[in-house]
Scaffold this motif. Structure first.
Motif, mmCIF file in Angstrom:
data_model
loop_
_atom_site.group_PDB
_atom_site.id
_atom_site.type_symbol
_atom_site.label_atom_id
_atom_site.label_comp_id
_atom_site.label_asym_id
_atom_site.label_seq_id
_atom_site.Cartn_x
_atom_site.Cartn_y
_atom_site.Cartn_z
ATOM 1 N N ASN A 1 0.004 14.686 -13.185
ATOM 2 C CA ASN A 1 0.068 14.096 -11.835
ATOM 3 C C ASN A 1 -0.240 15.037 -10.393
ATOM 4 N N PRO A 2 -0.645 14.652 -9.457
ATOM 5 C CA PRO A 2 -0.870 15.757 -8.469
ATOM 6 C C PRO A 2 0.351 16.437 -8.221
ATOM 7 N N SER A 3 1.350 15.782 -8.105
ATOM 8 C CA SER A 3 2.508 16.620 -7.507
ATOM 9 C C SER A 3 3.328 17.566 -8.473
ATOM 10 N N THR A 4 2.688 17.688 -9.734
ATOM 11 C CA THR A 4 3.175 18.563 -10.611
ATOM 12 C C THR A 4 2.783 19.937 -10.251
ATOM 13 N N THR A 5 1.588 20.142 -9.281
ATOM 14 C CA THR A 5 1.045 21.209 -8.868
ATOM 15 C C THR A 5 2.417 21.711 -8.007
ATOM 16 N N ASP A 6 3.251 21.256 -7.318
ATOM 17 C CA ASP A 6 4.352 21.749 -7.004
ATOM 18 C C ASP A 6 5.159 22.577 -7.831
ATOM 19 N N ARG B 1 0.894 -1.166 0.098
ATOM 20 C CA ARG B 1 -0.172 0.077 -0.102
ATOM 21 C C ARG B 1 0.799 1.253 0.224
ATOM 22 N N THR B 2 2.247 0.972 0.277
ATOM 23 C CA THR B 2 3.085 2.514 0.545
ATOM 24 C C THR B 2 4.322 1.908 -0.116
ATOM 25 N N THR B 3 5.066 2.792 -0.229
ATOM 26 C CA THR B 3 6.384 2.851 -0.896
ATOM 27 C C THR B 3 7.403 1.885 0.371
ATOM 28 N N PHE B 4 7.113 2.141 1.548
ATOM 29 C CA PHE B 4 7.655 1.268 2.598
ATOM 30 C C PHE B 4 7.363 -0.208 2.469
ATOM 31 N N GLU B 5 6.019 -0.538 2.120
ATOM 32 C CA GLU B 5 5.731 -1.853 1.874
ATOM 33 C C GLU B 5 6.401 -2.490 0.594
ATOM 34 N N LYS B 6 6.496 -1.553 -0.273
ATOM 35 C CA LYS B 6 7.225 -2.284 -1.713
ATOM 36 C C LYS B 6 8.548 -2.507 -1.448
ATOM 37 N N ILE B 7 9.039 -1.898 -0.546
ATOM 38 C CA ILE B 7 10.606 -2.136 -0.177
ATOM 39 C C ILE B 7 10.410 -3.444 0.682
ATOM 40 N N PRO C 1 8.341 9.620 -1.908
ATOM 41 C CA PRO C 1 8.675 9.921 -0.532
ATOM 42 C C PRO C 1 8.677 11.199 0.118
ATOM 43 N N GLY C 2 8.592 12.271 -0.786
ATOM 44 C CA GLY C 2 8.724 13.580 -0.252
ATOM 45 C C GLY C 2 9.932 13.746 0.888
ATOM 46 N N ASP C 3 9.327 14.488 2.089
ATOM 47 C CA ASP C 3 10.198 14.707 2.912
ATOM 48 C C ASP C 3 10.560 13.391 3.885
ATOM 49 N N ALA C 4 9.782 12.321 3.494
ATOM 50 C CA ALA C 4 10.342 11.094 4.124
ATOM 51 C C ALA C 4 11.307 10.354 3.543
ATOM 52 N N ALA C 5 11.785 10.878 2.586
ATOM 53 C CA ALA C 5 13.221 10.240 1.967
ATOM 54 C C ALA C 5 14.209 9.588 2.905
ATOM 55 N N PRO C 6 14.680 10.477 3.710
ATOM 56 C CA PRO C 6 15.690 9.673 4.643
ATOM 57 C C PRO C 6 15.205 8.289 5.555
ATOM 58 N N VAL D 1 12.840 15.310 -8.836
ATOM 59 C CA VAL D 1 13.351 13.677 -8.873
ATOM 60 C C VAL D 1 14.854 13.420 -8.602
ATOM 61 N N VAL D 2 15.558 14.332 -9.022
ATOM 62 C CA VAL D 2 16.997 14.205 -8.716
ATOM 63 C C VAL D 2 17.214 14.586 -7.309
ATOM 64 N N ASP D 3 16.680 15.493 -6.835
ATOM 65 C CA ASP D 3 17.027 15.884 -5.464
ATOM 66 C C ASP D 3 16.547 14.718 -4.364
ATOM 67 N N LEU D 4 15.434 14.192 -4.771
ATOM 68 C CA LEU D 4 14.970 12.920 -4.095
ATOM 69 C C LEU D 4 16.142 11.960 -3.941
ATOM 70 N N GLY D 5 16.525 11.578 -5.280
ATOM 71 C CA GLY D 5 17.399 10.512 -5.717
ATOM 72 C C GLY D 5 18.863 10.843 -4.937
ATOM 73 N N ILE D 6 19.160 12.084 -4.757
ATOM 74 C CA ILE D 6 20.192 12.408 -3.912
ATOM 75 C C ILE D 6 19.928 12.077 -2.425
ATOM 76 N N ALA D 7 18.724 12.327 -2.008
ATOM 77 C CA ALA D 7 18.573 12.019 -0.510
ATOM 78 C C ALA D 7 18.444 10.565 -0.243
ATOM 79 N N LEU D 8 18.102 9.576 -1.352
ATOM 80 C CA LEU D 8 18.116 8.310 -1.361
ATOM 81 C C LEU D 8 19.298 7.615 -1.518
#
Ligand code: RM4
Ligand code: MN
Ligand code: MN
Length: 428
Positions: A132-137, A72-78, A103-108, A166-173
């Motif tokens: 996509n909804p997040s394109t509103t950002d 149901r979540t990215t955590f469960e996918k992991i 994951p947004g702010d939850a990337a770490p 997406v790159v910034d998220l990837g850096i955090a991940l």
């Protein structure tokens, strides 16, 4: 989680038979001068990423038949990738598609969750093919008429900002690659200028590439059609190469095995891109007609072998360090079962390709002896390398028979119990 003790127990029961099979495979290979040990250890080193967007059941525009207990979540996918990797020992990374898995702010936190399970993050994927909804950002826009190629500059800006995000998220991940697959194209002759669309995509890729850290790589993924049915901007490997070359010295091309028109010699495409140092990544799947996203090696295992053979050209028996990922849609099978079979098929093809006596083959080629060349190549393909692949799994602490073990531990039933019979995953 799949308990290591359960895997060890299953291995223990089957170990004597496995060792007999392995001895037999060793002696067969020794007769052609192939070192079974080198094959098993290279297969054991190999890892292929699982895609976050295919941890649930796939579907077509005609319907979707979820199996229940999907993450149901990215955590469960992991968690599911950790279960997969416990069985195969060869799926040590996950590749995220954003915003399907944002994951947004939850990337770490997500990174820590993965690290606790021995997993890392492979190439990031940006989705600018849907609204996509997040394109509103990044400004509310519609990608109906394309993203990087759009005629509207505010749409192009939003697509560039999304990729940077997406790159910034990837850096955090802890990722180090961005894969850009675009749906941009046209459905009607005359709808847009081929040249202007290409130029805008190239400008966009350059801006995105400039945002990448030094140790990152930008991957361009081509595809001939779908969802655009008259023309796609990045339609073929030639265009993909032009885009990569025009973007930066570090940009590379990604080959998705399902993104070629019927009859295309994919192994030759692989050879060309590798030859010019621009092959950067792989999406594994198989197809009969188009981008069917079927289990890799299920339709044409010989072609998969030929592709792996080209990848090994001139490497001294070591697969190049590329972004390898499985990109399938599991419409009928349990996604984890399909990924188990896909991983096994890639490992089998790799082992077979490692069995090619390359010096003998080169001699036959230089002597213009096609019969001998064919017999060498087919001889390698016909080896039963399954004991070597099982041995590679055993050395990684994984299961000798991952599918049987997956079924016997009742993983999916536990997921249905904890996640619910109506739990569906985001993605394809
Ligand atoms: C495309 C392509 C991309 C994948 C999307 C979901 O056909 O294969 O790699 O990100 O599908
Ligand atoms: Mn793909
Ligand atoms: Mn595809």
């Amino acid at each position: 989680m799949i308990d290591a003790d359960l895997i060890a127990e299953a291995t223990g029961t089957a170990l004597a038979g496995h060792e007999r099979d392995l001895d037999h495979a060793r002696s067969v290979l020794a007769r052609t001068g192939i070192d079974a040990e080198a094959v098993a250890s290279e297969v054991a080193r190999f890892s292929v990423a699982a895609p976050s967007w295919a941890m649930g059941t796939g579907g077509t525009r005609f319907g979707r038949f979820p199996i229940g207990g999907e993450p149901r979540t990215t955590f469960e996918k992991i968690d599911d990738v950790a279960a997969l990797n416990a069985l195969t020992g060869a799926n040590r990374t996950i590749s995220l598609h954003v915003p399907w898995d944002d994951p947004g702010d939850a990337a770490p936190l997500l990174r820590a969750h993965a690290a606790e399970r021995g997993l890392g993050f492979d190439a990031m994927n940006s989705n600018t093919f849907q609204d996509n909804p997040s394109t509103t950002d990044h400004g509310k826009v519609s990608y109906k008429f394309g993203s990087l190629a759009a005629s509207d500059p505010t749409v192009r800006r939003a697509a560039i900002e999304h990729n940077r995000y997406v790159v910034d998220l990837g850096i955090a991940l802890g990722s180090s690659a961005l894969t850009v697959w675009l749906a941009d194209g046209t459905n009607h002759p005359g709808q847009a200028s081929f040249r202007r669309q290409f130029e805008r995509v190239l400008d966009g890729l350059c801006e995105i590439d400039a945002h990448l850290p030094d140790d990152w790589v930008l991957l361009t993924e081509h595809k001939p059609y779908e969802p655009a049915f008259y023309s796609s901007v990045n339609a073929d490997w030639g265009t993909s190469l032009l885009l990569a070359q025009g973007t930066s010295v570090r940009a590379r091309c990604l080959v998705d095995l399902g993104h070629h028109l019927p009859g295309t010699n994919i192994e030759q495409v692989v050879s060309r891109l590798a030859m010019v140092g621009r092959l950067g990544g792989f999406h594994f799947n198989d197809s009969k007609y188009g981008d069917d996203d079927l289990t890799v090696g299920s339709i044409d295992p010989f072609r998969l072998f030929l592709v792996m053979h080209e990848l090994l050209e001139g490497t001294g028996g070591r697969l190049p360090d590329l972004a390898y990922m499985i990109d399938e849609s599991h419409n009928l099978k349990d996604p984890i079962e399909d990924l188990i079979q896909a991983t096994d098929a890639i490992q089998v093809a790799t082992a077979q390709a490692l069995c090619v006596p390359v010096d003998d083959l080169a001699d036959a080629q230089e002597a213009d002896d096609p019969a001998r060349a064919a017999s060498i190549l087919h001889g390698a393909y016909r080896n039963d390398v399954r004991p070597l692949v099982a041995e590679a799994r055993r050395r990684n602490g994984a299961a000798l028979d991952p599918l049987a073990t997956f079924r016997s531990v009742g993983y999916r039933a536990r997921c249905v119990a904890t996640r619910g019979s109506d739990a569906t995953a985001t993605g394809l």
